[in-house]
Design an enzyme around this catalytic site. Structure first.
Site, PDB file in Angstrom:
ATOM      1  N   ILE A 154       2.965   0.806   5.880  1.00 46.45           N
ATOM      2  CA  ILE A 154       2.338   2.113   6.081  1.00 46.45           C
ATOM      3  C   ILE A 154       3.406   3.189   5.863  1.00 46.45           C
ATOM      4  O   ILE A 154       4.498   3.124   6.437  1.00 46.45           O
ATOM      5  CB  ILE A 154       1.769   2.233   7.510  1.00 46.45           C
ATOM      6  CG1 ILE A 154       0.742   1.132   7.778  1.00 46.45           C
ATOM      7  CG2 ILE A 154       1.168   3.614   7.744  1.00 46.45           C
ATOM      8  CD1 ILE A 154       0.452   0.914   9.260  1.00 46.45           C
ATOM      9  N   ASN A 156       4.050   7.063   6.326  1.00 44.91           N
ATOM     10  CA  ASN A 156       3.578   8.311   6.927  1.00 44.91           C
ATOM     11  C   ASN A 156       4.577   9.425   6.634  1.00 44.91           C
ATOM     12  O   ASN A 156       5.667   9.460   7.203  1.00 44.91           O
ATOM     13  CB  ASN A 156       3.401   8.140   8.429  1.00 44.91           C
ATOM     14  CG  ASN A 156       2.720   9.328   9.103  1.00 44.91           C
ATOM     15  OD1 ASN A 156       2.754   9.473  10.315  1.00 44.91           O
ATOM     16  ND2 ASN A 156       2.075  10.195   8.328  1.00 44.91           N
ATOM     17  N   CYS A 183       6.363  -0.126   8.581  1.00 46.01           N
ATOM     18  CA  CYS A 183       6.039   1.270   8.284  1.00 46.01           C
ATOM     19  C   CYS A 183       7.315   2.044   8.002  1.00 46.01           C
ATOM     20  O   CYS A 183       8.406   1.666   8.435  1.00 46.01           O
ATOM     21  CB  CYS A 183       5.271   1.912   9.440  1.00 46.01           C
ATOM     22  SG  CYS A 183       6.217   2.028  10.982  1.00 46.01           S
ATOM     23  N   LYS A 184       7.149   3.116   7.259  1.00 46.52           N
ATOM     24  CA  LYS A 184       8.200   4.119   7.094  1.00 46.52           C
ATOM     25  C   LYS A 184       7.669   5.427   7.647  1.00 46.52           C
ATOM     26  O   LYS A 184       6.625   5.913   7.217  1.00 46.52           O
ATOM     27  CB  LYS A 184       8.580   4.298   5.625  1.00 46.52           C
ATOM     28  CG  LYS A 184       9.631   5.410   5.416  1.00 46.52           C
ATOM     29  CD  LYS A 184       9.876   5.715   3.941  1.00 46.52           C
ATOM     30  CE  LYS A 184      10.903   6.836   3.798  1.00 46.52           C
ATOM     31  NZ  LYS A 184      11.093   7.256   2.389  1.00 46.52           N
ATOM     32  N   MET A 185       8.395   5.987   8.624  1.00 41.46           N
ATOM     33  CA  MET A 185       8.021   7.275   9.201  1.00 41.46           C
ATOM     34  C   MET A 185       8.973   8.339   8.664  1.00 41.46           C
ATOM     35  O   MET A 185      10.156   8.344   9.004  1.00 41.46           O
ATOM     36  CB  MET A 185       8.103   7.232  10.723  1.00 41.46           C
ATOM     37  CG  MET A 185       7.199   6.216  11.385  1.00 41.46           C
ATOM     38  SD  MET A 185       7.271   6.391  13.194  1.00 41.46           S
ATOM     39  CE  MET A 185       6.430   4.896  13.704  1.00 41.46           C
TER      40      MET A 185
END
Length: 330
Positions: A154, A156, A183-185
């Site tokens: 994911i 974001n 995920c990568k925020m």
């Protein structure tokens, strides 16, 4: 094109680089400068030799949305071939997927697999902004993950998706999907990084958290995050990679903590340059520090270079990073 029902493996912990896409010098005979796969390979090998754990090709920094389908395929396959020939046959490659259509996202993922990428970094579909509620985001990602031929992450990045923020509840629910592995925020909410990294409802051997900001590396790795996908590491790979290595040590000895603090300060200060100048700044810095690429920036509308004297204005930060790179022998 159906994903396996057994849990997929996430990328390894460490520092990944969202590499810029290199272009050949502009020519009057072409509409846009051509992709420079040769330089792309040379830069990728340099990163692999200097502590970087893997690459993100064709993410936001890689200008995926400025490339055609064939250009994207040729870039990934060219880098995979070059790494293999250089002695890095299984080097981790994550391919960016920056499209809102489910069917096109799956097309990008299929192409990425055929070209040699092992994972897909799938941007949250934010064209319609807040109209995309969390329930619909979860359904969208589930549809993509169900059919993706490679595990997905994911992505974001509120700054390019009309300020969509993936909620903590959405992360928890999507982390249970066997084909969603992390995920990568790319935002400054450290609390979200920490909560997702520590959530007892998530299997953290299977779902890993990466930040898009190197200035958060030490703090989030101390609390269980996998690492960073960081643009500064495209310029100074050894220093950022060494910071991760020290931050990930357990137990954390007092001398190690002091070194982490020293390196984190230098990295955070240099990250201000990346934050201000983005892709154009990264590409100019790679040219100035590593001698790779050009001073022409990206494709329109990201064409151009830094204003006169701007690079020199950042000398305190950049010289400190160069000093660390030299000390590390990179």
């Amino acid at each position: 094109m159906t994903a396996s029902t057994s849990p997929s493996l996430p990328p390894p912990d460490g520092v990944f680089v969202p590499v810029p896409t290199f272009f050949k010098p502009a020519s009057p005979s072409t509409v846009q400068a051509a992709v420079d796969v040769e330089t792309q390979v040379a830069h990728s090998i340099h990163l692999a030799k200097n502590g970087i754990r893997g690459l993100v090709l064709l993410g936001s920094t890689g200008e995926a949305i400025h490339l055609s389908r064939s250009e994207r395929f040729d870039l990934i396959s060219g880098v995979r071939k070059g790494l293999t020939e250089a002695g890095y046959p299984d080097y981790p490659i994550i391919a960016g997927v920056l499209i809102n259509s489910v069917e096109e996202a799956l097309e990008w993922l299929e192409d990425a697999k055929k070209a040699g990428a092992q994972w897909g970094l799938v941007l949250a579909p934010g064209y319609f902004g807040g109209a995309a509620n969390q329930e619909n985001l979860r359904e969208w990602y589930t549809l993509v993950a169900d059919a993706s031929p490679i595990p997905i992450m994911i992505y974001n990045y509120p700054g390019v998706t009309n300020n969509i923020t993936v909620s903590l509840e959405t992360y928890t629910k999507l982390a249970a999907h066997p084909n969603i592995v992390g995920c990568k925020m790319s935002h400054g909410n450290v609390s979200h990084h920490l909560q997702v990294s520590l959530d007892p409802a998530i299997d953290h051997t299977k779902f890993r958290v990466y930040s898009g900001f190197g200035q958060q590396l030490g703090p989030i790795v101390f609390f269980g995050a996998a690492g960073v996908i960081d643009g500064l590491a495209a310029i100074y790979p050894g220093t950022v990679a060494h910071l991760f290595e020290l931050a990930a040590k357990r137990p954390i000895e007092p001398e190690t903590l002091l070194e982490v603090q020293k390196l984190q300060f230098a990295v955070s200060r240099a990250e201000e340059f990346v934050g201000k100048w983005g892709i154009v700044g990264i590409k100019e810095a790679v040219y100035r520090v590593l001698g790779m690429g050009t001073l022409e920036g990206g494709r329109l509308p990201l064409k151009g270079r830094l204003p006169e004297g701007e690079w020199e204005a950042w000398s305190v930060a950049t010289e400190a990073m160069s000093s660390f790179e030299a000390t590390l022998g990179k």
